[in-house]
Motif scaffolding. Structure first.
Motif, PDB file in Angstrom:
ATOM      1  N   GLY A  98     -30.203  -7.213  35.592  1.00  8.39           N
ATOM      2  CA  GLY A  98     -30.468  -6.743  34.245  1.00  8.39           C
ATOM      3  C   GLY A  98     -29.196  -6.518  33.450  1.00  8.39           C
ATOM      4  O   GLY A  98     -28.373  -7.414  33.264  1.00  8.39           O
ATOM      5  N   PHE A  99     -28.987  -5.293  33.023  1.00  5.40           N
ATOM      6  CA  PHE A  99     -27.885  -4.933  32.128  1.00  5.40           C
ATOM      7  C   PHE A  99     -26.512  -5.255  32.725  1.00  5.40           C
ATOM      8  O   PHE A  99     -25.554  -5.514  32.005  1.00  5.40           O
ATOM      9  CB  PHE A  99     -27.973  -3.437  31.799  1.00  5.40           C
ATOM     10  CG  PHE A  99     -26.840  -2.926  30.950  1.00  5.40           C
ATOM     11  CD1 PHE A  99     -26.811  -3.172  29.585  1.00  5.40           C
ATOM     12  CD2 PHE A  99     -25.800  -2.207  31.526  1.00  5.40           C
ATOM     13  CE1 PHE A  99     -25.755  -2.703  28.805  1.00  5.40           C
ATOM     14  CE2 PHE A  99     -24.757  -1.728  30.754  1.00  5.40           C
ATOM     15  CZ  PHE A  99     -24.734  -1.980  29.388  1.00  5.40           C
ATOM     16  N   PHE A 100     -26.408  -5.250  34.047  1.00 10.30           N
ATOM     17  CA  PHE A 100     -25.108  -5.386  34.700  1.00 10.30           C
ATOM     18  C   PHE A 100     -24.755  -6.824  35.068  1.00 10.30           C
ATOM     19  O   PHE A 100     -23.748  -7.056  35.743  1.00 10.30           O
ATOM     20  CB  PHE A 100     -25.060  -4.503  35.945  1.00 10.30           C
ATOM     21  CG  PHE A 100     -25.301  -3.054  35.648  1.00 10.30           C
ATOM     22  CD1 PHE A 100     -24.339  -2.289  35.022  1.00 10.30           C
ATOM     23  CD2 PHE A 100     -26.515  -2.455  35.978  1.00 10.30           C
ATOM     24  CE1 PHE A 100     -24.561  -0.950  34.731  1.00 10.30           C
ATOM     25  CE2 PHE A 100     -26.743  -1.116  35.698  1.00 10.30           C
ATOM     26  CZ  PHE A 100     -25.765  -0.358  35.073  1.00 10.30           C
ATOM     27  N   GLU A 101     -25.563  -7.775  34.634  1.00  9.94           N
ATOM     28  CA  GLU A 101     -25.311  -9.180  34.972  1.00  9.94           C
ATOM     29  C   GLU A 101     -24.302  -9.790  33.993  1.00  9.94           C
ATOM     30  O   GLU A 101     -24.637 -10.580  33.109  1.00  9.94           O
ATOM     31  CB  GLU A 101     -26.624  -9.985  34.955  1.00  9.94           C
ATOM     32  CG  GLU A 101     -27.586  -9.642  36.079  1.00  9.94           C
ATOM     33  CD  GLU A 101     -27.287 -10.387  37.379  1.00  9.94           C
ATOM     34  OE1 GLU A 101     -26.161 -10.891  37.550  1.00  9.94           O
ATOM     35  OE2 GLU A 101     -28.200 -10.450  38.231  1.00  9.94           O
ATOM     36  N   ASN A 102     -23.037  -9.455  34.164  1.00 13.02           N
ATOM     37  CA  ASN A 102     -21.983 -10.067  33.362  1.00 13.02           C
ATOM     38  C   ASN A 102     -20.674 -10.024  34.138  1.00 13.02           C
ATOM     39  O   ASN A 102     -20.506  -9.244  35.081  1.00 13.02           O
ATOM     40  CB  ASN A 102     -21.830  -9.379  32.003  1.00 13.02           C
ATOM     41  CG  ASN A 102     -21.478  -7.916  32.115  1.00 13.02           C
ATOM     42  OD1 ASN A 102     -20.352  -7.563  32.472  1.00 13.02           O
ATOM     43  ND2 ASN A 102     -22.440  -7.031  31.812  1.00 13.02           N
ATOM     44  N   ALA A 103     -19.737 -10.884  33.737  1.00  9.04           N
ATOM     45  CA  ALA A 103     -18.497 -11.060  34.492  1.00  9.04           C
ATOM     46  C   ALA A 103     -17.709  -9.766  34.611  1.00  9.04           C
ATOM     47  O   ALA A 103     -17.116  -9.482  35.664  1.00  9.04           O
ATOM     48  CB  ALA A 103     -17.643 -12.140  33.834  1.00  9.04           C
ATOM     49  N   THR A 124     -27.771 -10.600  42.980  1.00 10.59           N
ATOM     50  CA  THR A 124     -27.807 -11.112  41.620  1.00 10.59           C
ATOM     51  C   THR A 124     -28.902 -12.145  41.431  1.00 10.59           C
ATOM     52  O   THR A 124     -29.351 -12.783  42.381  1.00 10.59           O
ATOM     53  CB  THR A 124     -26.447 -11.751  41.266  1.00 10.59           C
ATOM     54  OG1 THR A 124     -26.483 -12.282  39.945  1.00 10.59           O
ATOM     55  CG2 THR A 124     -26.097 -12.882  42.234  1.00 10.59           C
ATOM     56  N   ASP A 125     -29.307 -12.316  40.154  1.00 15.42           N
ATOM     57  CA  ASP A 125     -30.164 -13.430  39.761  1.00 15.42           C
ATOM     58  C   ASP A 125     -29.325 -14.621  39.303  1.00 15.42           C
ATOM     59  O   ASP A 125     -29.863 -15.678  39.012  1.00 15.42           O
ATOM     60  CB  ASP A 125     -31.083 -13.002  38.608  1.00 15.42           C
ATOM     61  CG  ASP A 125     -32.206 -12.086  39.065  1.00 15.42           C
ATOM     62  OD1 ASP A 125     -32.707 -12.282  40.184  1.00 15.42           O
ATOM     63  OD2 ASP A 125     -32.582 -11.179  38.308  1.00 15.42           O
ATOM     64  N   TYR A 126     -28.005 -14.422  39.199  1.00 10.43           N
ATOM     65  CA  TYR A 126     -27.104 -15.443  38.657  1.00 10.43           C
ATOM     66  C   TYR A 126     -26.001 -15.755  39.668  1.00 10.43           C
ATOM     67  O   TYR A 126     -24.836 -15.422  39.453  1.00 10.43           O
ATOM     68  CB  TYR A 126     -26.482 -14.951  37.347  1.00 10.43           C
ATOM     69  CG  TYR A 126     -27.467 -14.702  36.238  1.00 10.43           C
ATOM     70  CD1 TYR A 126     -27.751 -15.680  35.289  1.00 10.43           C
ATOM     71  CD2 TYR A 126     -28.109 -13.463  36.121  1.00 10.43           C
ATOM     72  CE1 TYR A 126     -28.645 -15.440  34.261  1.00 10.43           C
ATOM     73  CE2 TYR A 126     -29.004 -13.219  35.090  1.00 10.43           C
ATOM     74  CZ  TYR A 126     -29.266 -14.210  34.162  1.00 10.43           C
ATOM     75  OH  TYR A 126     -30.162 -13.972  33.145  1.00 10.43           O
ATOM     76  N   VAL A 127     -26.355 -16.401  40.745  1.00  8.82           N
ATOM     77  CA  VAL A 127     -25.413 -16.660  41.831  1.00  8.82           C
ATOM     78  C   VAL A 127     -24.169 -17.397  41.344  1.00  8.82           C
ATOM     79  O   VAL A 127     -23.035 -17.009  41.639  1.00  8.82           O
ATOM     80  CB  VAL A 127     -26.091 -17.457  42.964  1.00  8.82           C
ATOM     81  CG1 VAL A 127     -25.058 -17.923  43.982  1.00  8.82           C
ATOM     82  CG2 VAL A 127     -27.162 -16.611  43.640  1.00  8.82           C
ATOM     83  N   ALA A 182     -25.039   1.792  38.736  1.00  7.42           N
ATOM     84  CA  ALA A 182     -24.517   2.814  37.832  1.00  7.42           C
ATOM     85  C   ALA A 182     -23.856   3.965  38.571  1.00  7.42           C
ATOM     86  O   ALA A 182     -23.104   4.747  37.971  1.00  7.42           O
ATOM     87  CB  ALA A 182     -25.643   3.347  36.943  1.00  7.42           C
ATOM     88  N   SER A 183     -24.108   4.096  39.876  1.00  5.97           N
ATOM     89  CA  SER A 183     -23.526   5.183  40.662  1.00  5.97           C
ATOM     90  C   SER A 183     -22.214   4.796  41.336  1.00  5.97           C
ATOM     91  O   SER A 183     -21.559   5.634  41.960  1.00  5.97           O
ATOM     92  CB  SER A 183     -24.517   5.637  41.742  1.00  5.97           C
ATOM     93  OG  SER A 183     -25.710   6.123  41.164  1.00  5.97           O
ATOM     94  N   LEU A 184     -21.827   3.527  41.237  1.00 11.71           N
ATOM     95  CA  LEU A 184     -20.619   3.059  41.911  1.00 11.71           C
ATOM     96  C   LEU A 184     -19.366   3.695  41.307  1.00 11.71           C
ATOM     97  O   LEU A 184     -19.137   3.619  40.101  1.00 11.71           O
ATOM     98  CB  LEU A 184     -20.504   1.531  41.799  1.00 11.71           C
ATOM     99  CG  LEU A 184     -21.522   0.696  42.574  1.00 11.71           C
ATOM    100  CD1 LEU A 184     -21.428  -0.755  42.159  1.00 11.71           C
ATOM    101  CD2 LEU A 184     -21.328   0.851  44.080  1.00 11.71           C
ATOM    102  N   THR A 185     -18.587   4.314  42.162  1.00 13.17           N
ATOM    103  CA  THR A 185     -17.286   4.854  41.771  1.00 13.17           C
ATOM    104  C   THR A 185     -16.302   4.546  42.894  1.00 13.17           C
ATOM    105  O   THR A 185     -16.708   4.321  44.047  1.00 13.17           O
ATOM    106  CB  THR A 185     -17.334   6.378  41.572  1.00 13.17           C
ATOM    107  OG1 THR A 185     -17.632   7.005  42.840  1.00 13.17           O
ATOM    108  CG2 THR A 185     -18.383   6.772  40.535  1.00 13.17           C
ATOM    109  N   PRO A 186     -15.004   4.536  42.590  1.00 11.60           N
ATOM    110  CA  PRO A 186     -14.025   4.315  43.671  1.00 11.60           C
ATOM    111  C   PRO A 186     -14.175   5.331  44.787  1.00 11.60           C
ATOM    112  O   PRO A 186     -14.077   4.983  45.970  1.00 11.60           O
ATOM    113  CB  PRO A 186     -12.675   4.465  42.951  1.00 11.60           C
ATOM    114  CG  PRO A 186     -12.958   4.161  41.519  1.00 11.60           C
ATOM    115  CD  PRO A 186     -14.357   4.657  41.267  1.00 11.60           C
TER     116      PRO A 186
END
Length: 265
Positions: free
Chosen positions: A230-235, A251-254, A207-211
């Protein structure tokens, strides 16, 4: 043309990191724990067949000083045992099944030792051109035995170590060239942690990632790891991280991350 020192560091950092990483590497969180029990040899064998750059492991210590791979301090959630793992000897821990919740197929899985995981990874790297390294979450372990075991299997040089700042500082005393990765919540923490630890990478909250933050870290030749859990596991989130220049996505979804990155490419 004369460059100021800050500009020179910015240019050097961007050149180094920009050439080294076309897109993020993938770290398998506790192994491929969606298809096999987390932090077991079964899950690590599965993950090694996937497009991963790192296996993330959690290291703890038994009552008799052996290093084992277990996320929780308590045995209850992932094994048939109860109570703190530090209260049991290795022989006692090995009597437990580490396949809890995954059916009869994995009843025979045991909590692995660090030694067993190192053997597995060393043998894999000997027969495969794409090398896989360890992402070591130092839960409850002393620096010297950890360093000694990894060095014995020629895995120390490329391993990345995550832990508290105090632990990482003590690890650096034992192994000055170890690749340290402290956590980073925001840019305000950057100067102090750089001075104290001279890190190889920062584990930055997703959540802290910014350019701006990613560029600032890269300007010092430091890599950026982040957990898409969790919440951020999407394409959409994976692609966002790739565009920001994140170096490693955990990730949990390699396979899901790999597919998203392929489509981006």
């Amino acid at each position: 043309m004369t460059f100021t020192r800050p500009y020179f560091l910015l240019l050097l950092g961007l050149l180094i990191l920009g050439s080294a990483h076309a897109q993020p590497a993938i770290s398998a969180h506790r192994g491929s724990s969606l298809v096999a029990p987390e932090n077991t040899l079964a899950t690590f064998r599965t993950a090694l067949k996937m497009p991963v750059g790192y296996l993330e492991i959690d290291v703890r210590t038994t009552k008799d000083g052996h290093l084992v791979i277990l996320h929780d301090g308590l045995l209850d959630r992932t094994t048939t045992g109860t109570g703190p793992v530090q209260n049991l000897t290795l022989a006692e821990v090995k009597q437990l099944s580490a396949g809890k919740g995954f059916g009869e197929k994995f009843n025979g899985e045991r909590v692995p030792t660090l030694n067993e995981v190192c053997q597995l990874l060393r043998d894999w790297n000997k027969t495969h051109t794409q090398k896989v390294n360890l992402y070591v979450d130092c839960k409850a372990v002393l620096p010297k035995p950890l360093v000694d075991e990894l060095a014995a299997f020629d895995l120390l040089t490329d391993a990345v170590f995550y832990g508290s700042d105090a632990f990482l500082e003590s690890l650096k005393q034992v192994s000055p060239t170890a690749k340290l990765m402290p956590s980073l919540r925001n840019a305000d923490e950057l100067p102090g942690k750089m001075q104290q630890l001279q890190p190889y990478a920062f584990d930055v909250r997703w959540a802290s990632l910014t350019p701006e933050l990613v560029q600032q870290i890269h300007a010092h030749g430091i890599r950026v790891f982040s957990d898409a859990l969790g919440f951020f596991e999407n394409a959409e989130q994976y692609l966002k991280a790739a565009r920001l220049g994140v170096d490693v996505i955990q990730t949990d979804y390699v396979l899901r991350v790999s597919q998203a990155l392929k489509e981006m490419k």
